[in-house]
Scaffold this active site. Structure first.
Site, PDB file in Angstrom:
ATOM      1  N   SER A 148       0.480  -0.991   0.110  1.00 28.94           N
ATOM      2  CA  SER A 148      -0.060  -0.557   0.175  1.00 28.94           C
ATOM      3  C   SER A 148       1.056   1.255  -0.024  1.00 28.94           C
ATOM      4  O   SER A 148       1.683   0.865   0.292  1.00 28.94           O
ATOM      5  CB  SER A 148      -0.665  -0.200   1.279  1.00 28.94           C
ATOM      6  OG  SER A 148      -1.507   1.227   1.457  1.00 28.94           O
ATOM      7  N   TYR A 161      -1.657  -0.223   9.763  1.00 33.38           N
ATOM      8  CA  TYR A 161      -2.099  -0.836   8.960  1.00 33.38           C
ATOM      9  C   TYR A 161      -0.431  -0.453   7.983  1.00 33.38           C
ATOM     10  O   TYR A 161       0.094  -1.261   6.797  1.00 33.38           O
ATOM     11  CB  TYR A 161      -2.962   0.098   7.630  1.00 33.38           C
ATOM     12  CG  TYR A 161      -3.646  -0.792   6.532  1.00 33.38           C
ATOM     13  CD1 TYR A 161      -3.633  -1.950   6.266  1.00 33.38           C
ATOM     14  CD2 TYR A 161      -2.883   0.074   4.845  1.00 33.38           C
ATOM     15  CE1 TYR A 161      -4.528  -2.851   5.301  1.00 33.38           C
ATOM     16  CE2 TYR A 161      -3.760  -0.487   4.295  1.00 33.38           C
ATOM     17  CZ  TYR A 161      -3.905  -1.370   3.754  1.00 33.38           C
ATOM     18  OH  TYR A 161      -4.135  -1.359   2.943  1.00 33.38           O
ATOM     19  N   LYS A 165       2.664  -2.547   6.257  1.00 34.30           N
ATOM     20  CA  LYS A 165       3.041  -3.355   4.506  1.00 34.30           C
ATOM     21  C   LYS A 165       4.032  -2.562   4.477  1.00 34.30           C
ATOM     22  O   LYS A 165       4.806  -2.720   3.101  1.00 34.30           O
ATOM     23  CB  LYS A 165       1.805  -1.582   3.929  1.00 34.30           C
ATOM     24  CG  LYS A 165      -0.318  -1.789   3.989  1.00 34.30           C
ATOM     25  CD  LYS A 165      -0.163  -3.715   3.292  1.00 34.30           C
ATOM     26  CE  LYS A 165      -1.653  -3.794   2.889  1.00 34.30           C
ATOM     27  NZ  LYS A 165      -1.335  -4.971   2.711  1.00 34.30           N
TER      28      LYS A 165
END
Length: 257
Positions: A148, A161, A165
């Site tokens: 991401s 998150y 990533k």
């Protein structure tokens, strides 16, 4: 989900395992690979959603294995069933992920952070180990990790998150180095793609969100599907250890204005 079975190419002889493939980005990748002739195993937590996806993609070339990505028993079953059904697993797409928390890092529950890493990173490593030993070590192939832009930049309020990533990007480098020359390992770092997973980032304000992108729109699952199809194709045979940013030009706005 549209039935694309009539639009597919002849059987390519290649097989892909796509985690989190029943919807969103994973489904978009499955569509792209099935359309070019690959046979595909998709995984996901919801058995009903998997069955619907398999039917839409074409049960003659697609199978589903339900389970949680971080469950090692599920990882083993998914790879074993792919090998039993198709006899090989050329491509692994590590797409399964979670983002259960929204807020500043200073207040992040460490138990939640562990869960994010377990699902987003450790599961990807587990699947990579299993596909390596089941097929790729002796026969070659390719791995694509779905990272991401949150992993290559600061991303306020989705820090756990983003950290996971970023770890996916480094996992890509490590595996690319260790698995060469037979297996190529790359990552894709999307910006916001219109999926249920990312809905909270644009729901009710899509036009405003899209205005931040030089290309004037949010991403679509097929945008990532096309990138994954390229990275697992013969045209990408001299590409490994790279993270392909697919962001509609968002990073172009990072300079001085």
């Amino acid at each position: 989900m549209a039935d694309n079975s009539t639009e597919r190419a002849a059987d390519s002889g290649k097989v892909a395992l796509i985690t989190g493939g029943s919807r969103g980005i994973g489904y978009g990748i499955a569509e792209a690979l099935v359309a070019r002739g690959d046979r595909v195993c998709i995984t996901g937590r919801n058995e009903d959603a998997l069955k619907e996806a398999v039917e839409a993609l074409g049960a003659d070339r697609v199978m589903g294995v339900a389970g949680k990505a971080h469950d090692e028993a599920h990882q083993a079953v998914a790879v074993e069933r792919t090998m039993e059904a198709f006899g090989r697993v050329d491509f692994l797409i590590n797409n399964a992920g979670t983002n259960p928390v929204f807020g500043p890092m200073a207040d992040l529950d460490l138990g939640v952070a562990r869960k994010v890493f377990e699902t987003n990173v450790i599961s990807a490593l587990g699947f990579a180990q299993r596909t390596w030993h089941a097929w790729q070590k002796e026969n070659g192939g390719a791995i694509v990790n779905i990272a991401s832009i949150a992993g290559v930049s600061a991303s306020p309020f989705i820090g756990a998150y983003g950290m996971s990533k970023a770890a996916m990007v480094n996992l890509t480098l490590q595996l690319a180095h260790e698995m060469a020359p037979g297996v190529r390992v790359n990552a894709i770092a999307p910006a916001v793609v219109k999926t249920k997973f990312a809905q909270a980032l644009y729901e009710g304000r899509e036009q405003e969100a899209a205005a931040a992108y030089p290309l004037g729109r949010l991403g679509l699952p097929e945008d990532i599907g096309g990138a994954a199809a390229f990275l697992t194709s013969a045209q990408a045979e001299w590409i490994t250890g790279q993270t392909l940013v697919v962001d509609g030009g968002m990073f172009l706005n990072a300079g001085v204005h």
